[in-house]
Design a protein around this motif. Structure first.
Motif, PDB file in Angstrom:
ATOM      1  N   HIS A  90      38.385  26.204 -23.700  1.00 53.54           N
ATOM      2  CA  HIS A  90      38.538  25.131 -24.643  1.00 53.54           C
ATOM      3  C   HIS A  90      37.631  25.625 -25.846  1.00 53.54           C
ATOM      4  N   HIS A  91      38.197  26.366 -26.898  1.00 50.76           N
ATOM      5  CA  HIS A  91      37.574  26.823 -27.843  1.00 50.76           C
ATOM      6  C   HIS A  91      38.320  27.189 -29.120  1.00 50.76           C
ATOM      7  N   HIS A  92      37.817  26.861 -30.166  1.00 52.01           N
ATOM      8  CA  HIS A  92      38.630  27.212 -31.526  1.00 52.01           C
ATOM      9  C   HIS A  92      37.667  28.350 -32.454  1.00 52.01           C
ATOM     10  N   GLN A  93      36.497  28.512 -31.905  1.00 52.64           N
ATOM     11  CA  GLN A  93      35.613  29.662 -32.575  1.00 52.64           C
ATOM     12  C   GLN A  93      35.457  30.709 -31.391  1.00 52.64           C
ATOM     13  N   SER A  94      34.984  31.879 -31.953  1.00 51.83           N
ATOM     14  CA  SER A  94      34.918  33.042 -30.821  1.00 51.83           C
ATOM     15  C   SER A  94      33.979  34.044 -31.655  1.00 51.83           C
ATOM     16  N   LEU A  95      33.390  35.092 -30.945  1.00 50.42           N
ATOM     17  CA  LEU A  95      32.683  36.182 -31.514  1.00 50.42           C
ATOM     18  C   LEU A  95      33.733  36.959 -32.443  1.00 50.42           C
ATOM     19  N   PRO A 141      44.865  24.295 -26.483  1.00 49.05           N
ATOM     20  CA  PRO A 141      45.939  23.827 -26.740  1.00 49.05           C
ATOM     21  C   PRO A 141      46.168  22.456 -27.247  1.00 49.05           C
ATOM     22  N   GLN A 142      45.229  21.681 -26.831  1.00 55.35           N
ATOM     23  CA  GLN A 142      44.977  20.285 -27.397  1.00 55.35           C
ATOM     24  C   GLN A 142      43.457  19.852 -27.185  1.00 55.35           C
ATOM     25  N   VAL A 143      43.512  18.521 -27.861  1.00 54.31           N
ATOM     26  CA  VAL A 143      42.146  17.872 -27.782  1.00 54.31           C
ATOM     27  C   VAL A 143      41.948  17.500 -26.170  1.00 54.31           C
TER      28      VAL A 143
END
Length: 243
Positions: free
Chosen positions: A178-183, A147-149
């Motif tokens: 806390h992640h912006h990448q995923s499988l 959601p935020q840094v």
């Protein structure tokens, strides 16, 4: 008198960052890790040991470990899974990538119990031939997972009945993420055992009798619930006592 090996806390290695740090009078590069990981392992009955992203990590040099935690952190170099960097993908850390891929390879060769957290789950997937979504908000349409840094989001996680993680946490659990990448493409040999409501892969397990689980969320951040780390420590103790 020397203690029996079965009485000693299992030694759990945790991967670390190399980052600029300030402590005392010093400003220098240091091997660092969020303390919550250490507290979680200790509370679960293990003996945490920090593993820097340097050195000769192979089966012959990590046999003293009883288990391994692949910790969270920076994005993996996209070339490792055959992609060009997305504009949002972070600066590569090839030294850390190399060290953690080598550590995982050694751990699997030795049948060490492995807990792969956030980036760690992505390392597990890429190392076994899978790929990643480099920017998950483009896939699901929200930033709920980050959601935020420096702010953790909450994710409702559904776990597959009969999976190792369901046996530890139950079939539904609220987690911190806390992640912006995923499988994206899941590697052969990995089984998806947990998803978020938006379909994001949140948990995987490696097929076979050993303990090798990945969580996209951050169980170390819930200091009142160390069940996942306790499961890792139990598996580490069981492995040590049967060898």
């Amino acid at each position: 008198m020397a203690s029996n090996v079965s009485d000693r806390p299992p030694v759990i290695g945790l991967t670390t960052y190399l980052e600029p740090a300030t402590f005392g009078i010093w400003e220098t590069e240091a091997a660092v890790l969020h303390r919550e990981y250490l507290d979680a392992v200790r509370a679960a009955g293990g003996n945490p040991v920090l593993l820097p992203p340097i050195g000769d990590w192979r089966a012959a040099t990590v046999g003293w470990l009883d288990g391994l935690v692949l910790s969270g952190g920076a994005d993996i170099e996209p070339r490792r899974y055959g992609q060009r960097p997305h504009p949002t993908t972070g600066t590569p850390q090839p030294q850390r990538d190399a060290a953690e891929f080598a550590l995982l390879d050694a751990a699997l060769a030795l049948d060490l119990p492995v807990l792969a957290v956030c980036r760690g789950m992505q390392v597990l997937n890429v190392a076994l031939g899978g790929t990643l979504h480099q920017h998950t908000p483009e896939v699901i349409g929200t930033t709920d997972h980050q959601p935020q840094v420096a702010t953790f989001g909450k994710t409702a996680l559904s776990l597959v009945p009969g999976s190792v993680l369901a046996g530890v946490l139950g079939e539904s659990v609220s987690t911190l993420c806390h992640h912006h990448q995923s499988l994206d493409r899941v590697a052969d040999g990995l089984r998806v055992v947990g998803t978020a409501e938006d379909g994001t892969v949140e948990a995987v397990e490696l097929a076979g009798p050993g303990f090798c689980v990945g969580l996209q969320s951050h169980p170390e951040q819930n200091t009142d619930d160390v069940r996942v780390f306790a499961a890792l420590v139990r598996a580490a103790r069981d492995r040590r006592e049967t060898r």
